[in-house]
Write a protein that holds these residues in place. Structure first.
Motif, PDB file in Angstrom:
ATOM      1  N   TRP A   1      -5.861  -2.179   8.897  1.00 23.59           N
ATOM      2  CA  TRP A   1      -4.505  -2.142   8.336  1.00 23.59           C
ATOM      3  C   TRP A   1      -3.709  -0.987   8.939  1.00 23.59           C
ATOM      4  O   TRP A   1      -2.534  -1.142   9.306  1.00 23.59           O
ATOM      5  CB  TRP A   1      -4.580  -1.979   6.814  1.00 23.59           C
ATOM      6  CG  TRP A   1      -3.266  -1.563   6.213  1.00 23.59           C
ATOM      7  CD1 TRP A   1      -2.205  -2.367   5.926  1.00 23.59           C
ATOM      8  CD2 TRP A   1      -2.866  -0.225   5.875  1.00 23.59           C
ATOM      9  NE1 TRP A   1      -1.154  -1.614   5.433  1.00 23.59           N
ATOM     10  CE2 TRP A   1      -1.548  -0.296   5.385  1.00 23.59           C
ATOM     11  CE3 TRP A   1      -3.503   1.019   5.927  1.00 23.59           C
ATOM     12  CZ2 TRP A   1      -0.850   0.825   4.958  1.00 23.59           C
ATOM     13  CZ3 TRP A   1      -2.806   2.144   5.508  1.00 23.59           C
ATOM     14  CH2 TRP A   1      -1.498   2.051   5.027  1.00 23.59           C
ATOM     15  N   LEU A   2      -4.331   0.183   9.058  1.00 20.61           N
ATOM     16  CA  LEU A   2      -3.659   1.347   9.632  1.00 20.61           C
ATOM     17  C   LEU A   2      -3.253   1.080  11.078  1.00 20.61           C
ATOM     18  O   LEU A   2      -2.144   1.433  11.504  1.00 20.61           O
ATOM     19  CB  LEU A   2      -4.567   2.574   9.555  1.00 20.61           C
ATOM     20  CG  LEU A   2      -3.955   3.904  10.044  1.00 20.61           C
ATOM     21  CD1 LEU A   2      -2.751   4.285   9.196  1.00 20.61           C
ATOM     22  CD2 LEU A   2      -5.015   5.014  10.006  1.00 20.61           C
ATOM     23  N   ASN A   3      -4.137   0.438  11.837  1.00 22.11           N
ATOM     24  CA  ASN A   3      -3.840   0.136  13.237  1.00 22.11           C
ATOM     25  C   ASN A   3      -2.634  -0.792  13.359  1.00 22.11           C
ATOM     26  O   ASN A   3      -1.727  -0.550  14.162  1.00 22.11           O
ATOM     27  CB  ASN A   3      -5.061  -0.503  13.901  1.00 22.11           C
ATOM     28  CG  ASN A   3      -4.861  -0.727  15.394  1.00 22.11           C
ATOM     29  OD1 ASN A   3      -4.330   0.130  16.100  1.00 22.11           O
ATOM     30  ND2 ASN A   3      -5.270  -1.884  15.883  1.00 22.11           N
ATOM     31  N   GLN A   4      -2.596  -1.840  12.557  1.00 24.75           N
ATOM     32  CA  GLN A   4      -1.473  -2.770  12.627  1.00 24.75           C
ATOM     33  C   GLN A   4      -0.194  -2.155  12.068  1.00 24.75           C
ATOM     34  O   GLN A   4       0.910  -2.486  12.523  1.00 24.75           O
ATOM     35  CB  GLN A   4      -1.816  -4.073  11.892  1.00 24.75           C
ATOM     36  CG  GLN A   4      -2.931  -4.870  12.544  1.00 24.75           C
ATOM     37  CD  GLN A   4      -2.716  -5.059  14.040  1.00 24.75           C
ATOM     38  OE1 GLN A   4      -1.615  -5.357  14.490  1.00 24.75           O
ATOM     39  NE2 GLN A   4      -3.775  -4.855  14.828  1.00 24.75           N
ATOM     40  N   SER A   5      -0.322  -1.245  11.105  1.00 30.63           N
ATOM     41  CA  SER A   5       0.858  -0.552  10.585  1.00 30.63           C
ATOM     42  C   SER A   5       1.459   0.349  11.661  1.00 30.63           C
ATOM     43  O   SER A   5       2.689   0.422  11.820  1.00 30.63           O
ATOM     44  CB  SER A   5       0.486   0.288   9.353  1.00 30.63           C
ATOM     45  OG  SER A   5       0.037  -0.539   8.303  1.00 30.63           O
TER      46      SER A   5
ATOM     47  N   SER B   1       5.082 -10.801  12.208  1.00 29.98           N
ATOM     48  CA  SER B   1       4.015 -10.481  13.162  1.00 29.98           C
ATOM     49  C   SER B   1       3.055  -9.455  12.586  1.00 29.98           C
ATOM     50  O   SER B   1       1.843  -9.517  12.821  1.00 29.98           O
ATOM     51  CB  SER B   1       4.607  -9.966  14.475  1.00 29.98           C
ATOM     52  OG  SER B   1       5.305  -8.748  14.286  1.00 29.98           O
ATOM     53  N   TYR B   2       3.579  -8.510  11.796  1.00 27.59           N
ATOM     54  CA  TYR B   2       2.733  -7.494  11.161  1.00 27.59           C
ATOM     55  C   TYR B   2       1.739  -8.138  10.197  1.00 27.59           C
ATOM     56  O   TYR B   2       0.530  -7.863  10.247  1.00 27.59           O
ATOM     57  CB  TYR B   2       3.618  -6.485  10.429  1.00 27.59           C
ATOM     58  CG  TYR B   2       2.890  -5.562   9.478  1.00 27.59           C
ATOM     59  CD1 TYR B   2       1.962  -4.632   9.956  1.00 27.59           C
ATOM     60  CD2 TYR B   2       3.130  -5.615   8.111  1.00 27.59           C
ATOM     61  CE1 TYR B   2       1.306  -3.780   9.094  1.00 27.59           C
ATOM     62  CE2 TYR B   2       2.476  -4.768   7.239  1.00 27.59           C
ATOM     63  CZ  TYR B   2       1.557  -3.845   7.726  1.00 27.59           C
ATOM     64  OH  TYR B   2       0.903  -3.010   6.862  1.00 27.59           O
ATOM     65  N   CYS B   3       2.237  -9.011   9.337  1.00 27.42           N
ATOM     66  CA  CYS B   3       1.365  -9.677   8.360  1.00 27.42           C
ATOM     67  C   CYS B   3       0.339 -10.583   9.053  1.00 27.42           C
ATOM     68  O   CYS B   3      -0.842 -10.580   8.694  1.00 27.42           O
ATOM     69  CB  CYS B   3       2.198 -10.497   7.376  1.00 27.42           C
ATOM     70  SG  CYS B   3       3.255  -9.502   6.286  1.00 27.42           S
ATOM     71  N   ALA B   4       0.798 -11.336  10.061  1.00 28.10           N
ATOM     72  CA  ALA B   4      -0.104 -12.251  10.752  1.00 28.10           C
ATOM     73  C   ALA B   4      -1.162 -11.493  11.553  1.00 28.10           C
ATOM     74  O   ALA B   4      -2.341 -11.853  11.550  1.00 28.10           O
ATOM     75  CB  ALA B   4       0.695 -13.169  11.680  1.00 28.10           C
TER      76      ALA B   4
END
Length: 324
Positions: A125-129, A152-155
């Motif tokens: 989650w931290l990486n995608q955030s 795109s963030y959620c996916a």
């Protein structure tokens, strides 16, 4: 000693990178300056000074003491902190120069805490955030709309978590080295989801195609697919050395008596290794393909090819900005 800009008959063209972007070496040198973490330590005063130097130069105002090296140093610092379209100062962790320090911490965390489901969820989650912050900071036009960023963030987060948690369950009985490679697969999955979603308008409407002078001559869906594929490969290429080499190194180190005695050293060692590798892999990954990608007109869609060939003095080679 660098020449004085005022003494030059032909002034530097700062609308383009300093080095030849048709060669890998030139692209690598360019991205070393763009991703240099030392840019983050520039004070507000230094940033404002670089901005003034560049804005004055564009107006034709050149200091008597300004050297060529001073001009390019100001340009590199300016580019590292200010948005190329809006001119606004960018959020510090969203800048390209923050890629190495931020990714070394996140990568170290993902490689250290890859077994616990809670830890996997947190670090993915931290990486995608962080990726979302970078994408938002560097957004431009329709392809960077808030809706697309959120989608795109959620996916990407969902894809990364599904891959990481699912693979962890599958490799539980396999050798530790196999388990350490799971975060890399999750990152690859996330990039393969995130980037196409972020740029889906280019896939549906086409990416801008320009001539050698930068004049738009049309849009191409075919080239958009190629450009986005290149960006995905570049992102994976940046991550591959850290996620590929560090697990092998740690698999060897963990068998050493001193590491068994002090298992707490695993995290700082992996963070250090990630930083050292990323200093090289980040600019190299960015430089794998030219930013302005040349395309033969004959390779474009028939309708766009015919449109370009009907122009006065039609070009044989056109270009697209593939993105980063």
């Amino acid at each position: 000693m660098s020449e004085l800009v005022r003494a030059l008959v032909v002034k530097p063209d700062i609308s383009k990178p300093r080095w030849d972007q048709s060669t890998f070496e030139g692209r690598a040198k360019h991205f070393v300056t763009i991703t240099n973490p030392m840019n983050l330590f520039a004070t507000d005063s230094q940033l404002e000074t670089s901005k003034t130097v560049i804005e004055n130069f564009r107006k034709g105002v050149v200091s008597d003491t300004l050297t060529v090296n001073d001009l390019w140093n100001a340009k590199h610092l300016f580019d590292s902190a200010y948005h190329p379209t809006s001119g606004d100062k960018m959020f510090i962790i969203g800048r390209m120069s923050a890629q190495v320090p931020m990714n070394m911490a996140i990568t170290g965390g993902m490689l250290t805490f890859y077994k616990s489901p809670a830890a996997v969820i947190f670090w993915q989650w931290l990486n995608q955030s962080f990726n979302a912050v970078v994408n938002y900071t560097n957004r431009s036009g329709e392809s960077g709309s808030t809706t697309q960023l959120l989608t795109s963030y959620c996916a990407a987060t969902g894809g990364a978590l599904t891959a990481a948690l699912g693979l962890n369950a599958l490799v539980r009985t396999m050798p530790p080295l196999i388990g350490r490679l799971v975060p890399f697969v999750a990152v690859c999955v996330a990039n393969s989801i995130n980037i196409p979603l972020m740029r889906r308008s280019e896939l549906t409407d086409g990416i801008a195609i320009v001539d050698a002078e930068g004049n738009e001559v049309g849009k191409s869906k075919k080239v958009a697919k190629s450009a986005i594929t290149q960006v995905v490969i570049s992102r994976v290429g940046m991550a591959a050395p850290t996620f590929g080499l560090i697990p092998v190194i740690m698999n060897v180190l963990e068998k050493k008596p001193w590491m068994k005695a002090k298992p707490g050293l695993a995290a700082p060692i992996q963070v250090f290794l990630a930083g050292a590798i990323l200093l090289v892999s980040t600019p190299v990954g960015c430089a794998l393909f030219p930013q302005m990608t040349p395309i033969k007109v004959e390779d474009l869609e028939p309708e766009l090819r015919d449109k370009i060939r009907s122009m006065p003095k039609p070009p044989e080679i056109v270009y697209c900005n593939k993105g980063l």
